[in-house]
Design a protein around this motif. Structure first.
Motif: not given
Length: 222
Positions: A82-99
């Motif tokens: 995850x340290x080399x995965x684009x931050x926006x991709x990690x954000x999106x996984x969690x944002x989608x779940x929260x939404x």
């Protein structure tokens, strides 16, 4: 309090039960709707056998069933990368779940951790629960064999949850992750899990407790 929706965000399968298993079981026993999001597949950096991904999913589902989790969500991002995965991709996984589930309470990793996946998930969770997301309370949990091994800033709990009546449930749920258990004195042994809960309990006047740091709270009433 009934009608609460709870989300626990975990980087890997087993983080959720080690960090907040007793508290999640307590939420479920109180009639709250409990969800768990596991952000990575939790296997490829440690094992060559991709069939273990399915085994980890099965273990997570068994663990969740024992805790009383209503739904497990899987982000399937690469383990230990995850340290080399684009931050926006990690954000999106969690944002989608929260939404999609609209949690009132969110539990996530502390940023005071030696595991960079844990840190990345903690940072992205704070993006996903920013003002306007509808989340009322965000708390960080400690993860044995990650949090206590960090240098520099150390995890400083501000919230203690009495899990005396749910410690056996937590330990039984962790048993579902057979490949992740280790012999004592490793922090991921049953004896160490129980000892940590007893130690946190002595800090708060309980027989057994889980400890959290309150990251943010939005209160419409006082």
């Amino acid at each position: 309090m009934t009608g609460r929706t709870v989300l626990c965000v975990a980087a890997h399968p087993d983080d959720e039960v080690l960090g907040a298993g007793g508290t999640l079981a307590k939420h479920a026993a109180a009639g709250h709707e409990v969800h768990v999001l596991i952000v990575t597949e939790g296997v490829t950096a440690q094992y060559d056998d991709l069939e273990l991904v399915e085994e980890k999913v099965d273990a997570a589902e068994e663990c969740g069933e024992r805790l009383g989790v209503e739904t497990l969500h899987f982000g399937e991002l690469p383990d230990m990368r995850l340290d080399s995965t684009p931050h926006v991709e990690v954000n999106a996984v969690i944002e989608d779940c929260v939404e999609s589930i609209g949690p009132d309470v969110v539990y996530t990793h502390t940023q005071d951790d030696v595991n960079q996946d844990h840190v990345a998930v903690a940072e992205s969770t704070m993006v996903a629960v920013r003002p306007g997301a509808g989340v009322e309370r965000i708390l960080a949990y400690e993860t044995p064999s990650g949090t206590e091994w960090a240098a520099g800033d150390r995890f400083a709990p501000t919230v203690y949850v009495d899990v005396t009546d749910h410690l056996d449930t937590k330990v039984g749920a962790f048993d579902a992750y057979d490949m992740e258990r280790r012999p004592y004195p490793h922090p991921r042994s049953e004896r160490a899990v129980r000892a940590r809960a007893r130690t946190r309990g002595t800090e708060a006047g309980f027989e057994a407790a889980e400890a959290f740091a309150l990251l943010r709270e939005y209160a419409s009433e006082v």
